[in-house]
Design an enzyme around this catalytic site. Sequence first.
Site, PDB file in Angstrom:
ATOM      1  N   ASP A 193      12.719 -43.415 -27.036  1.00  0.00           N
ATOM      2  CA  ASP A 193      11.402 -43.600 -27.707  1.00  0.00           C
ATOM      3  C   ASP A 193      11.539 -44.509 -28.547  1.00  0.00           C
ATOM      4  OD1 ASP A 193       9.103 -41.931 -27.318  1.00  0.00           O
ATOM      5  OD2 ASP A 193       9.254 -41.765 -29.568  1.00  0.00           O
ATOM      6  N   ASP A 210       3.707 -56.104 -27.040  1.00  0.00           N
ATOM      7  CA  ASP A 210       4.479 -57.696 -27.072  1.00  0.00           C
ATOM      8  C   ASP A 210       3.443 -58.600 -27.087  1.00  0.00           C
ATOM      9  OD1 ASP A 210       6.927 -56.478 -26.613  1.00  0.00           O
ATOM     10  OD2 ASP A 210       7.079 -57.021 -24.262  1.00  0.00           O
ATOM     11  N   HIS A 234      14.606 -54.487 -30.347  1.00  0.00           N
ATOM     12  CA  HIS A 234      15.124 -52.993 -30.975  1.00  0.00           C
ATOM     13  C   HIS A 234      15.745 -52.244 -29.586  1.00  0.00           C
ATOM     14  CE1 HIS A 234      11.199 -53.188 -28.996  1.00  0.00           C
ATOM     15  NE2 HIS A 234      11.034 -52.014 -28.939  1.00  0.00           N
ATOM     16  N   THR A 285      12.584 -42.754 -17.418  1.00  0.00           N
ATOM     17  CA  THR A 285      11.445 -43.544 -17.984  1.00  0.00           C
ATOM     18  C   THR A 285      10.400 -43.586 -16.926  1.00  0.00           C
ATOM     19  OG1 THR A 285      10.446 -45.280 -19.244  1.00  0.00           O
ATOM     20  CG2 THR A 285      12.295 -45.797 -17.724  1.00  0.00           C
ATOM     21  N   LYS A 335      13.831 -62.083 -25.107  1.00  0.00           N
ATOM     22  CA  LYS A 335      13.588 -60.840 -25.923  1.00  0.00           C
ATOM     23  C   LYS A 335      14.598 -59.887 -25.982  1.00  0.00           C
ATOM     24  CE  LYS A 335      10.603 -56.812 -25.840  1.00  0.00           C
ATOM     25  NZ  LYS A 335       9.717 -55.903 -24.931  1.00  0.00           N
TER      26      LYS A 335
HETATM   27  P1  IMP Z   1       7.161 -44.730 -25.666  1.00  0.00           P
HETATM   28  O1  IMP Z   1       8.671 -44.904 -26.177  1.00  0.00           O
HETATM   29  O2  IMP Z   1       7.423 -45.179 -24.017  1.00  0.00           O
HETATM   30  O3  IMP Z   1       6.599 -43.605 -25.973  1.00  0.00           O
HETATM   31  O4  IMP Z   1       6.523 -46.165 -26.225  1.00  0.00           O
HETATM   32  C1  IMP Z   1       5.540 -46.248 -27.402  1.00  0.00           C
HETATM   33  C2  IMP Z   1       4.813 -47.228 -27.190  1.00  0.00           C
HETATM   34  O5  IMP Z   1       5.286 -48.258 -27.851  1.00  0.00           O
HETATM   35  C3  IMP Z   1       4.192 -47.947 -25.814  1.00  0.00           C
HETATM   36  O6  IMP Z   1       2.901 -47.817 -25.717  1.00  0.00           O
HETATM   37  C4  IMP Z   1       4.974 -48.954 -25.435  1.00  0.00           C
HETATM   38  O7  IMP Z   1       4.200 -49.648 -24.691  1.00  0.00           O
HETATM   39  C5  IMP Z   1       4.884 -49.636 -26.867  1.00  0.00           C
HETATM   40  N1  IMP Z   1       6.434 -50.248 -26.803  1.00  0.00           N
HETATM   41  C6  IMP Z   1       7.699 -49.711 -26.817  1.00  0.00           C
HETATM   42  N2  IMP Z   1       8.341 -50.596 -26.901  1.00  0.00           N
HETATM   43  C7  IMP Z   1       7.875 -51.785 -26.987  1.00  0.00           C
HETATM   44  C8  IMP Z   1       8.251 -53.138 -26.571  1.00  0.00           C
HETATM   45  O8  IMP Z   1       9.511 -53.558 -26.506  1.00  0.00           O
HETATM   46  N3  IMP Z   1       7.398 -54.111 -26.611  1.00  0.00           N
HETATM   47  C9  IMP Z   1       5.994 -53.803 -26.709  1.00  0.00           C
HETATM   48  N4  IMP Z   1       5.544 -52.441 -26.700  1.00  0.00           N
HETATM   49  C10 IMP Z   1       6.490 -51.610 -26.753  1.00  0.00           C
END
Ligand code: IMP
Length: 189
Positions: free
Chosen positions: A66, A145, A168, A8, A163
Site C-alpha cells: 500500500d 508520477d 519508495h 495487486t 525510477k
Molecule cells: P495503492 O497503494 O494502490 O492504494 O495506491 C495509492 C495511490 O497512490 C494510487 O492512486 C497510486 O496510483 C498512487 N501511487 C502509488 N505508488 C505510486 C508511484 O510509485 N507513483 C505514482 N503514484 C503512485
Amino acid sequence: MPDFYFVTSNRGKYEEVRLIFEERGLELGLIEESYPEIQSESLRDIARFSAKYCAEKFNRDVLVEDSGLFIRALRGFPGPYSSYILKTISLEGILKLMEGVKDRSAYFQACVGFCSPGKEPEIFSGYVEGRISEEIRGEGGFGYDPIFLYGDRTFAEMSKEEKNKVSHRRKAFESFLNSRNTSSKGRII
Ligand code: IMP
C-alpha cells in the site's frame, strides 16, 4: 513456480516490483485481484490488514503493498487517500490546490505486507523525497508520477529502471528481500 506472489490489480506496480525481484534472480507471480482496504491513516495498518486478508483468501504466502503521496504543505494529504483522490480530483486538482504554494516538498511512502496463512503479517516500509511540479510532465509511470519531481525530472520523465533505483517501492521491497536472506543469485538460503 514463482518464488513469491504479489497481489495487486495495478499492472504498473507489478511491473516495477517484478524487475526488482528479477535482479535477484527471483520470480514474482502476480495474483491480479483487488481486495478490500480498511480505512486508516496508517499505511502500515492498511498493509497489515490486506496481507492477512489475502493470505487467508488465497491460502498461500502473499505480498501486498500500500502506498501514498504525502504533501507537506497539505499536512500529508492525500496520504492514505491517494487512490481515491486521484480518481476524484485527479492530478489537475492537486496542482490547483498547490497553486501559489511555496513549500512543494512531498514524499511517497510504500508499506509492503508479507503474510503466510495462519500467521501474523510482517511489514516493511520505504520512502522517497521529492517535490510537486508546477505542471504535469512525462509519459511514463502511473498514478502521481507526472507531478512528482525527483531532482529536476518527474518520475514520469524517468525510465522504469531509473525510477526503480530510487523509489519508495524499491526500498520497501528491498527491505523485505533482505529480511529473507536471499543470496546474490537470488535463491533463498
Ligand atoms: P495503492 O497503494 O494502490 O492504494 O495506491 C495509492 C495511490 O497512490 C494510487 O492512486 C497510486 O496510483 C498512487 N501511487 C502509488 N505508488 C505510486 C508511484 O510509485 N507513483 C505514482 N503514484 C503512485
